[in-house]
Design a protein around this motif. Structure first.
Motif, PDB file in Angstrom:
ATOM      1  N   GLU A 262     -20.191  -3.145  11.300  1.00 30.36           N
ATOM      2  CA  GLU A 262     -21.432  -3.869  11.584  1.00 30.36           C
ATOM      3  C   GLU A 262     -21.454  -5.238  10.919  1.00 30.36           C
ATOM      4  O   GLU A 262     -22.091  -6.177  11.417  1.00 30.36           O
ATOM      5  N   LEU A 263     -20.743  -5.340   9.783  1.00 28.53           N
ATOM      6  CA  LEU A 263     -20.703  -6.603   9.029  1.00 28.53           C
ATOM      7  C   LEU A 263     -19.473  -7.444   9.365  1.00 28.53           C
ATOM      8  O   LEU A 263     -19.250  -8.495   8.760  1.00 28.53           O
ATOM      9  N   GLY A 264     -18.658  -6.977  10.308  1.00 32.14           N
ATOM     10  CA  GLY A 264     -17.489  -7.736  10.707  1.00 32.14           C
ATOM     11  C   GLY A 264     -16.332  -7.674   9.730  1.00 32.14           C
ATOM     12  O   GLY A 264     -15.513  -8.600   9.670  1.00 32.14           O
ATOM     13  N   LEU A 265     -16.236  -6.560   8.972  1.00 32.29           N
ATOM     14  CA  LEU A 265     -15.180  -6.401   7.975  1.00 32.29           C
ATOM     15  C   LEU A 265     -14.258  -5.246   8.354  1.00 32.29           C
ATOM     16  O   LEU A 265     -14.720  -4.215   8.837  1.00 32.29           O
ATOM     17  N   LEU A 266     -12.968  -5.405   8.086  1.00 37.05           N
ATOM     18  CA  LEU A 266     -12.046  -4.284   8.254  1.00 37.05           C
ATOM     19  C   LEU A 266     -12.238  -3.296   7.119  1.00 37.05           C
ATOM     20  O   LEU A 266     -12.536  -3.679   5.981  1.00 37.05           O
TER      21      LEU A 266
ATOM     22  N   THR B 107      -8.113 -14.763   7.910  1.00 33.41           N
ATOM     23  CA  THR B 107      -8.760 -13.560   7.380  1.00 33.41           C
ATOM     24  C   THR B 107      -9.801 -13.023   8.356  1.00 33.41           C
ATOM     25  O   THR B 107     -10.543 -12.095   8.022  1.00 33.41           O
ATOM     26  N   ASP B 108      -9.853 -13.574   9.552  1.00 29.37           N
ATOM     27  CA  ASP B 108     -10.790 -13.103  10.575  1.00 29.37           C
ATOM     28  C   ASP B 108     -10.418 -11.691  11.010  1.00 29.37           C
ATOM     29  O   ASP B 108      -9.260 -11.393  11.304  1.00 29.37           O
ATOM     30  N   ALA B 109     -11.408 -10.812  11.045  1.00 28.89           N
ATOM     31  CA  ALA B 109     -11.144  -9.394  11.311  1.00 28.89           C
ATOM     32  C   ALA B 109     -10.482  -9.167  12.667  1.00 28.89           C
ATOM     33  O   ALA B 109      -9.508  -8.414  12.781  1.00 28.89           O
ATOM     34  N   GLU B 110     -10.987  -9.806  13.718  1.00 28.43           N
ATOM     35  CA  GLU B 110     -10.410  -9.591  15.052  1.00 28.43           C
ATOM     36  C   GLU B 110      -8.961 -10.090  15.119  1.00 28.43           C
ATOM     37  O   GLU B 110      -8.099  -9.460  15.743  1.00 28.43           O
ATOM     38  N   THR B 111      -8.697 -11.198  14.465  1.00 24.87           N
ATOM     39  CA  THR B 111      -7.332 -11.727  14.432  1.00 24.87           C
ATOM     40  C   THR B 111      -6.406 -10.763  13.696  1.00 24.87           C
ATOM     41  O   THR B 111      -5.261 -10.526  14.120  1.00 24.87           O
TER      42      THR B 111
ATOM     43  N   ALA C  47      -3.012  -8.458  14.683  1.00 30.47           N
ATOM     44  CA  ALA C  47      -1.772  -8.536  13.904  1.00 30.47           C
ATOM     45  C   ALA C  47      -1.312  -7.170  13.416  1.00 30.47           C
ATOM     46  O   ALA C  47      -0.108  -6.931  13.245  1.00 30.47           O
ATOM     47  N   LEU C  48      -2.250  -6.246  13.207  1.00 28.20           N
ATOM     48  CA  LEU C  48      -1.919  -4.928  12.663  1.00 28.20           C
ATOM     49  C   LEU C  48      -1.539  -3.917  13.739  1.00 28.20           C
ATOM     50  O   LEU C  48      -0.634  -3.098  13.535  1.00 28.20           O
ATOM     51  N   GLU C  49      -2.210  -3.946  14.872  1.00 27.44           N
ATOM     52  CA  GLU C  49      -1.989  -2.928  15.903  1.00 27.44           C
ATOM     53  C   GLU C  49      -0.541  -2.937  16.389  1.00 27.44           C
ATOM     54  O   GLU C  49      -0.029  -3.961  16.854  1.00 27.44           O
ATOM     55  N   GLY C  50       0.114  -1.778  16.234  1.00 31.05           N
ATOM     56  CA  GLY C  50       1.496  -1.643  16.656  1.00 31.05           C
ATOM     57  C   GLY C  50       2.517  -2.181  15.668  1.00 31.05           C
ATOM     58  O   GLY C  50       3.723  -2.067  15.904  1.00 31.05           O
ATOM     59  N   HIS C  51       2.065  -2.755  14.573  1.00 33.82           N
ATOM     60  CA  HIS C  51       2.979  -3.390  13.608  1.00 33.82           C
ATOM     61  C   HIS C  51       3.804  -2.350  12.854  1.00 33.82           C
ATOM     62  O   HIS C  51       3.264  -1.382  12.330  1.00 33.82           O
ATOM     63  N   ARG C  52       5.112  -2.564  12.821  1.00 31.66           N
ATOM     64  CA  ARG C  52       6.030  -1.712  12.075  1.00 31.66           C
ATOM     65  C   ARG C  52       6.467  -2.437  10.813  1.00 31.66           C
ATOM     66  O   ARG C  52       6.664  -3.652  10.828  1.00 31.66           O
ATOM     67  N   TYR C  53       6.650  -1.677   9.745  1.00 28.07           N
ATOM     68  CA  TYR C  53       7.051  -2.297   8.480  1.00 28.07           C
ATOM     69  C   TYR C  53       7.736  -1.258   7.605  1.00 28.07           C
ATOM     70  O   TYR C  53       7.642  -0.049   7.841  1.00 28.07           O
ATOM     71  N   GLN C  54       8.418  -1.720   6.587  1.00 20.17           N
ATOM     72  CA  GLN C  54       8.987  -0.845   5.569  1.00 20.17           C
ATOM     73  C   GLN C  54       8.603  -1.418   4.220  1.00 20.17           C
ATOM     74  O   GLN C  54       8.904  -2.571   3.929  1.00 20.17           O
ATOM     75  N   LEU C  55       7.930  -0.612   3.392  1.00 17.85           N
ATOM     76  CA  LEU C  55       7.458  -1.090   2.097  1.00 17.85           C
ATOM     77  C   LEU C  55       7.893  -0.152   0.978  1.00 17.85           C
ATOM     78  O   LEU C  55       8.862  -0.428   0.271  1.00 17.85           O
TER      79      LEU C  55
END
Length: 410
Positions: free
Chosen positions: A110-114, A326-330, A334-342
């Protein structure tokens, strides 16, 4: 006049410093049923913030961690989101229960935050209650049940089960999915006791344990978390139930074994998405550096809870760098489908439900004498089975079936 000018200059400098930091908010239980897990969350988050700031921060600004106590209460977790937003936070994460994650995640939307959930294991978090602004780093009840179900079907087939569950979103999720995974859906044969969520009296634990002891079951599932699980494990040990039944704790944590003690916990089977020796097993240099840094700071091994918080902060920061925003929609894009190794092998933020796909492990608590031989006396878990995230998580078809009419994240 000089004092006035000095005060104005100091105020301007403070305002500039405040503007130069990017803020994120940690919702964590400093008190209440899950306070031990809360300490691990904060430690992991702080290490991530320090690591990012040593590398120059984000978008030319330092990263600042705000934190507030939820007391394991969904209403308080939601109020904390409002507080973080008023302080200029760009993202919120944490929570010790699924109810917190769902409620706080909705307010963040509701506040536009992830909002990133770390300890919310109920299937609903990324299932029926899933939404665009909510991501989950931890595993789900589906994932724990499937890796346990496969291991138990191979090594303890055709056993009689008894369930003691907490009557909340996660308790209901894990009971339902574990019964399906182990073929113990028949409640007439595989009994149960349900405990109300929140603080419990000793006689409530005792009544559930007495019913389990009289059930004739071969396997006792304790679908509990936090202080409730600690008290139940001590009681099961004192009653000698471990000598008669294999005890299953679906979600094991380092803090549980620390608080209850290796003698009480030895041979208990459960699941973890990460242990301190996972980086070595999965050839993760970044994971090994995280373990070393944690050891220097706290003189103990990190647990999966600390690793989850660390990963969330690092992954949000990575998305900010990749999108220069830092825009939530952006950041969602960037996150959806993103693969990574940490900190381990490859992980992915799944696009259709925002569940983090990662390997999940069935683990057994080592014998006390094995643990005592370790330098820090904290090498608690032996990995006994491994399942990929793709195999453990619900499929797209299963997810659609759970969602009903709402077939995409809103």
């Amino acid at each position: 006049m000089g004092r006035v000018l000095l005060a104005l200059l100091l105020a301007a400098l403070l305002g500039q410093a405040e503007a130069e930091s990017l803020k994120i908010g940690l919702n964590y239980p400093r008190t209440g049923n899950y306070k031990d897990e809360g300490l691990e969350l904060r430690r992991g988050a702080l290490l991530a913030v320090e690591a990012i700031n040593r590398q120059g921060g984000l978008l030319g600004q330092s990263l600042e961690l705000l934190s507030e106590n939820t007391d394991s209460n969904a209403a308080q977790a939601t109020r904390n989101v409002d507080h973080f937003a008023s302080q200029g936070a760009r993202m919120v994460f944490g929570s010790a229960t699924s109810e917190e994650a769902i409620a706080a995640g909705q307010r963040a939307r509701e506040l536009g935050l992830l909002y990133f959930a770390t300890l919310g294991y109920a299937n609903e978090v990324t299932g029926q209650a899933g939404q665009r602004y909510l991501f989950r780093e931890s595993g789900s009840a589906w994932m724990s049940a499937r890796v346990l179900g496969e291991y138990l079907s191979w090594h303890l087939p055709r056993q009689r089960y008894h369930y003691i569950v907490i009557d909340d979103a996660w308790g209901r999720s894990i009971e339902q999915t574990l019964r399906l995974a182990t073929g113990s859906a028949d409640r007439a044969r595989h009994g149960r006791s349900a405990l109300p969520s929140g603080p419990l009296r000793r006689e409530q634990y005792r009544a559930a344990m007495d019913k389990a002891a009289a059930s004739g079951a071969d396997v006792l599932v304790l679908a509990l978390l936090g202080d409730n699980l600690q008290r139940s494990m001590r009681m099961a040990h004192n009653m000698g139930l471990k000598q008669r039944m294999q005890i299953i704790v679906p979600n094991l944590t380092k803090s549980l074994v620390q608080q209850v003690g290796p003698q009480v916990m030895e041979d208990v089977i459960g699941t973890e998405t990460w242990t301190w020796d996972t980086p070595k097993l999965e050839n993760s240099e970044a994971g090994q550096r995280f373990v070393e840094r944690y050891l220097r700071e706290h003189q103990e091994y990190p647990g999966g809870t600390a690793a989850s918080a660390y990963t969330v902060v690092q992954q949000w920061a990575d998305a900010v760098r990749r999108s220069a925003s830092t825009d939530a929609e952006t950041l969602i894009a960037a996150l959806e489908g993103h693969r990574y190794q940490l900190l381990k092998d490859e992980q992915q933020w799944r696009d259709f439900d925002h569940q983090n796909l990662q390997s999940i492990y069935a683990v057994r608590v080592r014998k006390r004498d094995q643990i005592m031989r370790d330098t820090l006396k904290q090498h608690y878990f032996e990995i006994i089975h491994r399942m990929s995230g793709e195999q453990a998580a619900p499929s797209h078809d299963e997810w659609i079936q759970e969602r009903g009419e709402v077939l995409s994240l809103q």
